[in-house]
Write an enzyme that holds these catalytic residues in place. Structure first.
Site, PDB file in Angstrom:
ATOM      1  CG  ASP A  91      -1.846   1.194   1.255  1.00 13.24           C
ATOM      2  OD1 ASP A  91      -2.639   1.327   0.308  1.00 13.24           O
ATOM      3  OD2 ASP A  91      -1.785   1.984   2.217  1.00 13.24           O
ATOM      4  CB  CYS A 140     -13.744  -4.227  12.605  1.00 15.78           C
ATOM      5  SG  CYS A 140     -15.010  -5.013  11.586  1.00 15.78           S
ATOM      6  CB  CYS A 171     -15.027  -9.945   9.920  1.00 13.95           C
ATOM      7  SG  CYS A 171     -15.385  -8.164   9.982  1.00 13.95           S
ATOM      8  CG  ASP A 214      -1.073   3.525   5.557  1.00 15.59           C
ATOM      9  OD1 ASP A 214      -2.063   3.847   4.877  1.00 15.59           O
ATOM     10  OD2 ASP A 214      -0.261   4.353   6.001  1.00 15.59           O
ATOM     11  CB  CYS A 218     -12.608  -5.538   8.748  1.00 16.98           C
ATOM     12  SG  CYS A 218     -11.925  -6.584  10.058  1.00 16.98           S
ATOM     13  CD  GLU A 273      -5.323   1.661  -3.972  1.00 18.90           C
ATOM     14  OE1 GLU A 273      -6.487   2.082  -3.972  1.00 18.90           O
ATOM     15  OE2 GLU A 273      -4.519   1.888  -3.054  1.00 18.90           O
ATOM     16  CB  CYS A 278     -14.889  -8.919  13.788  1.00 20.66           C
ATOM     17  SG  CYS A 278     -13.449  -8.022  13.119  1.00 20.66           S
TER      18      CYS A 278
END
Length: 226
Positions: free
Chosen positions: A41, A198, A181, A208, A178, A125, A201
């Site tokens: 990232d 999150c 989950c 990052d 996340c 990305e 979860c």
């Protein structure tokens, strides 16, 4: 077979020779192991965050040279154009620019080679760097990192030895999902949110690092479903 030879001269006065060879491409006999994957990232404070190795910083070649460059360029602007002093000063400025370029390229080559040697699948990305530099006022920072060139290096170096670098669609919500989950939190569309819990979860996530882990998983998924 040698196809062409190109001689170029940098503003610093140095000459470089580029040799173009034509050769038969042989597909590398290499079996990719999906467990040897990594996600990257891009990080503005650093260079990138890896899903396996954490943060990797860039030498910030231009930023470190910026004050000295500004000083030497001011001297140049006060000289008579075409004079011997002007020519000497122009060459001095050109050498400083060349030094930052070579330092950046050296870092990019070494970083990309290390990644390609260590991993079979590299997820990155697919960013529009020009749009980022315009919309987020990151012009100098983006240019100083050389992210676009870095991605290009990863792509061709991986291909040359039978590995893969995969560009993940920029619409993929790597930062908002996340990795524990799969819950997508719209609150994280705010770039100022660097860490959060999150809502589904309860996992504590760092933006990052979370994005890098998701990019790794998505790259593996893309490769395995081809």
């Amino acid at each position: 077979m040698l196809k062409s030879v190109t001689v170029s001269r940098e503003p610093s006065g140095k000459y470089y020779v580029s040799l173009l060879y034509e050769y038969q491409t042989i597909k590398p006999d290499y079996e990719i192991d999906p467990s040897k994957a990594v996600g990257l990232d891009m990080s503005m404070p650093n260079f990138y965050v890896s899903s396996r190795e954490g943060r990797v910083d860039t030498p910030h070649a231009y930023r470190k040279m910026e004050d000295r460059l500004a000083k030497e360029q001011r001297k140049l602007s006060h000289m008579v154009k075409g004079s011997s002093n002007y020519k000497k000063q122009r060459l001095k400025v050109a050498k400083l620019h060349a030094k930052t370029t070579h330092q950046r390229n050296d870092f990019l080559h070494k970083a990309s080679r290390k990644l390609v040697n260590n991993y079979d699948i590299i997820g990155i990305e697919d960013l529009d760097m020009q749009a980022m530099s315009r919309s987020l006022n990151y012009g100098k920072s983006v240019a100083d990192k050389g992210w676009g060139k870095f991605v290009s290096m990863l792509m061709y170096k991986a291909k040359a030895i039978g590995k893969v670098a995969i560009k993940v669609d920029k619409l993929f919500p790597s930062s908002q999902t996340c990795h524990e989950c799969g819950c997508v939190s719209k609150l994280t569309k705010d770039l100022s949110v660097r860490e959060w819990d999150c809502p589904q979860c309860g996992a504590h996530l760092y933006r990052d690092n979370n994005a890098a882990i998701n990019l790794e998983a998505e790259a593996v998924r893309i490769y395995c479903t081809r």
